[in-house]
Motif scaffolding. Structure first.
Motif, mmCIF file in Angstrom:
data_model
loop_
_atom_site.group_PDB
_atom_site.id
_atom_site.type_symbol
_atom_site.label_atom_id
_atom_site.label_comp_id
_atom_site.label_asym_id
_atom_site.label_seq_id
_atom_site.Cartn_x
_atom_site.Cartn_y
_atom_site.Cartn_z
ATOM 1 N N ALA A 122 0.829 -1.208 0.000
ATOM 2 C CA ALA A 122 0.000 0.000 0.000
ATOM 3 C C ALA A 122 0.858 1.250 0.000
ATOM 4 C CB ALA A 122 -0.905 0.005 1.231
ATOM 5 N N ASP A 123 0.381 2.261 -0.709
ATOM 6 C CA ASP A 123 0.975 3.595 -0.658
ATOM 7 C C ASP A 123 0.219 4.366 0.409
ATOM 8 O OD1 ASP A 123 2.859 3.353 -2.829
ATOM 9 O OD2 ASP A 123 1.129 3.356 -4.178
ATOM 10 N N GLU A 124 0.918 4.722 1.480
ATOM 11 C CA GLU A 124 0.280 5.369 2.618
ATOM 12 C C GLU A 124 0.350 6.890 2.501
ATOM 13 O OE1 GLU A 124 -1.490 3.536 4.252
ATOM 14 O OE2 GLU A 124 -0.531 1.639 4.751
ATOM 15 N N PRO A 125 -0.634 7.594 3.072
ATOM 16 C CA PRO A 125 -0.665 9.049 2.955
ATOM 17 C C PRO A 125 0.494 9.762 3.657
ATOM 18 C CG PRO A 125 -2.462 8.275 4.366
ATOM 19 C CD PRO A 125 -1.804 7.062 3.772
ATOM 20 N N TRP A 126 1.231 9.075 4.522
ATOM 21 C CA TRP A 126 2.368 9.710 5.201
ATOM 22 C C TRP A 126 3.681 9.489 4.456
ATOM 23 C CZ3 TRP A 126 -0.785 6.019 7.389
ATOM 24 C CH2 TRP A 126 -0.244 4.744 7.546
ATOM 25 N N GLY A 127 3.591 9.021 3.192
ATOM 26 C CA GLY A 127 4.769 9.001 2.331
ATOM 27 C C GLY A 127 5.584 7.729 2.292
ATOM 28 N N VAL A 128 4.992 6.601 2.663
ATOM 29 C CA VAL A 128 5.707 5.330 2.540
ATOM 30 C C VAL A 128 4.884 4.347 1.705
ATOM 31 C CG1 VAL A 128 6.914 5.588 4.751
ATOM 32 C CG2 VAL A 128 4.783 4.284 4.651
ATOM 33 N N ARG A 129 5.585 3.426 1.086
ATOM 34 C CA ARG A 129 4.972 2.277 0.414
ATOM 35 C C ARG A 129 5.388 1.090 1.254
ATOM 36 N NH1 ARG A 129 2.597 0.749 -4.223
ATOM 37 N NH2 ARG A 129 3.276 -1.135 -5.311
ATOM 38 N N ARG A 130 4.419 0.249 1.675
ATOM 39 C CA ARG A 130 4.758 -0.794 2.638
ATOM 40 C C ARG A 130 3.823 -1.982 2.536
ATOM 41 N NH1 ARG A 130 2.299 0.692 8.511
ATOM 42 N NH2 ARG A 130 0.174 1.068 7.857
ATOM 43 N N PHE A 131 4.241 -3.056 3.242
ATOM 44 C CA PHE A 131 3.396 -4.218 3.478
ATOM 45 C C PHE A 131 3.815 -4.835 4.797
ATOM 46 C CE2 PHE A 131 7.079 -6.107 1.449
ATOM 47 C CZ PHE A 131 7.198 -7.377 2.000
ATOM 48 N N PHE A 132 2.936 -5.645 5.367
ATOM 49 C CA PHE A 132 3.239 -6.368 6.611
ATOM 50 C C PHE A 132 3.386 -7.851 6.277
ATOM 51 C CE2 PHE A 132 1.135 -3.574 10.151
ATOM 52 C CZ PHE A 132 1.849 -2.472 9.725
ATOM 53 N N VAL A 133 4.369 -8.489 6.884
ATOM 54 C CA VAL A 133 4.612 -9.925 6.703
ATOM 55 C C VAL A 133 5.008 -10.511 8.050
ATOM 56 C CG1 VAL A 133 7.047 -9.579 6.049
ATOM 57 C CG2 VAL A 133 5.856 -11.641 5.276
ATOM 58 N N ARG A 134 4.673 -11.774 8.275
ATOM 59 C CA ARG A 134 5.096 -12.472 9.495
ATOM 60 C C ARG A 134 6.348 -13.269 9.201
ATOM 61 N NH1 ARG A 134 2.349 -11.411 13.919
ATOM 62 N NH2 ARG A 134 0.165 -10.880 13.630
ATOM 63 N N ASP A 135 7.311 -13.181 10.122
ATOM 64 C CA ASP A 135 8.509 -14.002 9.986
ATOM 65 C C ASP A 135 8.199 -15.405 10.529
ATOM 66 O OD1 ASP A 135 8.854 -14.064 12.780
ATOM 67 O OD2 ASP A 135 10.689 -12.884 12.768
ATOM 68 N N PRO A 136 9.115 -16.362 10.380
ATOM 69 C CA PRO A 136 8.860 -17.724 10.856
ATOM 70 C C PRO A 136 8.645 -17.834 12.361
ATOM 71 C CG PRO A 136 10.635 -17.738 9.254
ATOM 72 C CD PRO A 136 10.348 -16.300 9.580
ATOM 73 N N LEU A 137 8.996 -16.800 13.123
ATOM 74 C CA LEU A 137 8.788 -16.801 14.566
ATOM 75 C C LEU A 137 7.438 -16.192 14.941
ATOM 76 C CD1 LEU A 137 12.351 -15.515 15.489
ATOM 77 C CD2 LEU A 137 11.560 -17.887 15.421
ATOM 78 N N GLY A 138 6.689 -15.724 13.941
ATOM 79 C CA GLY A 138 5.388 -15.116 14.178
ATOM 80 C C GLY A 138 5.426 -13.621 14.401
ATOM 81 N N ARG A 139 6.584 -12.998 14.292
ATOM 82 C CA ARG A 139 6.715 -11.557 14.489
ATOM 83 C C ARG A 139 6.156 -10.816 13.282
ATOM 84 N NH1 ARG A 139 8.079 -10.954 19.865
ATOM 85 N NH2 ARG A 139 9.647 -12.488 20.319
ATOM 86 N N LEU A 140 5.477 -9.712 13.550
ATOM 87 C CA LEU A 140 4.891 -8.894 12.499
ATOM 88 C C LEU A 140 5.889 -7.820 12.069
ATOM 89 C CD1 LEU A 140 2.334 -8.390 10.852
ATOM 90 C CD2 LEU A 140 1.576 -6.850 12.682
ATOM 91 N N LEU A 141 6.231 -7.815 10.779
ATOM 92 C CA LEU A 141 7.206 -6.883 10.238
ATOM 93 C C LEU A 141 6.540 -5.913 9.274
ATOM 94 C CD1 LEU A 141 10.118 -9.330 9.349
ATOM 95 C CD2 LEU A 141 9.574 -8.295 11.547
ATOM 96 N N ASN A 142 6.863 -4.656 9.415
ATOM 97 C CA ASN A 142 6.447 -3.595 8.509
ATOM 98 C C ASN A 142 7.610 -3.362 7.567
ATOM 99 O OD1 ASN A 142 5.391 -1.187 7.382
ATOM 100 N ND2 ASN A 142 6.127 0.035 9.087
ATOM 101 N N ILE A 143 7.491 -3.805 6.318
ATOM 102 C CA ILE A 143 8.551 -3.631 5.332
ATOM 103 C C ILE A 143 8.173 -2.417 4.484
ATOM 104 C CG2 ILE A 143 9.881 -4.694 3.470
ATOM 105 C CD1 ILE A 143 10.083 -6.248 6.100
ATOM 106 N N LEU A 144 9.074 -1.424 4.395
ATOM 107 C CA LEU A 144 8.691 -0.171 3.749
ATOM 108 C C LEU A 144 9.814 0.475 2.963
ATOM 109 C CD1 LEU A 144 9.623 2.764 5.540
ATOM 110 C CD2 LEU A 144 8.933 1.045 7.209
ATOM 111 N N SER A 145 9.404 1.339 2.049
ATOM 112 C CA SER A 145 10.299 2.270 1.368
ATOM 113 C C SER A 145 9.631 3.632 1.441
ATOM 114 C CB SER A 145 10.482 1.899 -0.110
ATOM 115 O OG SER A 145 11.257 0.745 -0.265
ATOM 116 N N HIS A 146 10.442 4.667 1.559
ATOM 117 C CA HIS A 146 9.906 6.028 1.530
ATOM 118 C C HIS A 146 9.645 6.432 0.086
ATOM 119 C CE1 HIS A 146 10.072 7.335 5.716
ATOM 120 N NE2 HIS A 146 11.049 6.438 5.821
ATOM 121 N N ALA A 147 8.547 7.157 -0.113
ATOM 122 C CA ALA A 147 8.209 7.639 -1.456
ATOM 123 C C ALA A 147 9.255 8.654 -1.906
ATOM 124 C CB ALA A 147 6.824 8.263 -1.446
ATOM 125 N N GLY A 148 9.560 8.625 -3.185
ATOM 126 C CA GLY A 148 10.605 9.490 -3.709
ATOM 127 C C GLY A 148 10.210 10.879 -3.985
#
Length: 117
Positions: free
Chosen positions: A91-117
């Motif tokens: 998703a492209d978020e209104p605060w200027g990042v493009r991101r998604f959430f994924v769970r690692d093998p331990l069940g931790r929730l990760l926010n993976i993101l890049s800042h919009a250019g």
């Protein structure tokens, strides 16, 4: 006084279980391995940061970690191809990042993101 580094320490009964996830998906290098602890590092210089949040934005849960990458679309494609649990789609978020959430093998929730250019 200056804070030089902040390291997230995630409890894991078997740290090796998530080794491939962090190496293959995110390209992190193992810089310390004592069996009972693995420390991963990325490339480049970074300013230590710590976030406190009541939600993850757009009504999402607070992620355990936020990891900024240079190409979030490529990481998202690798995560999907590997069958990792994506819990919030790209998703492209209104605060200027493009991101998604994924769970690692331990069940931790990760926010993976890049800042919009």
């Amino acid at each position: 006084m200056a804070v030089l580094r902040i390291v997230a320490n995630l409890a894991a009964s078997d740290p090796q279980a998530a080794r491939a996830f962090y190496q293959d998906l995110l390209g992190l290098e193992v810089v310390m391995d004592h069996g009972w602890i693995l420390t991963f590092a990325g490339q480049g210089l970074q300013t230590p940061q710590l976030s406190l949040a009541s939600e993850g934005g757009n009504g999402t849960p607070v992620p355990d970690l936020s990891i900024e990458v240079d190409d979030v679309d490529a990481v998202h494609a690798r995560a999907r191809a590997a069958g990792h649990a994506i819990t919030y789609g790209l998703a492209d978020e209104p605060w200027g990042v493009r991101r998604f959430f994924v769970r690692d093998p331990l069940g931790r929730l990760l926010n993976i993101l890049s800042h919009a250019g």
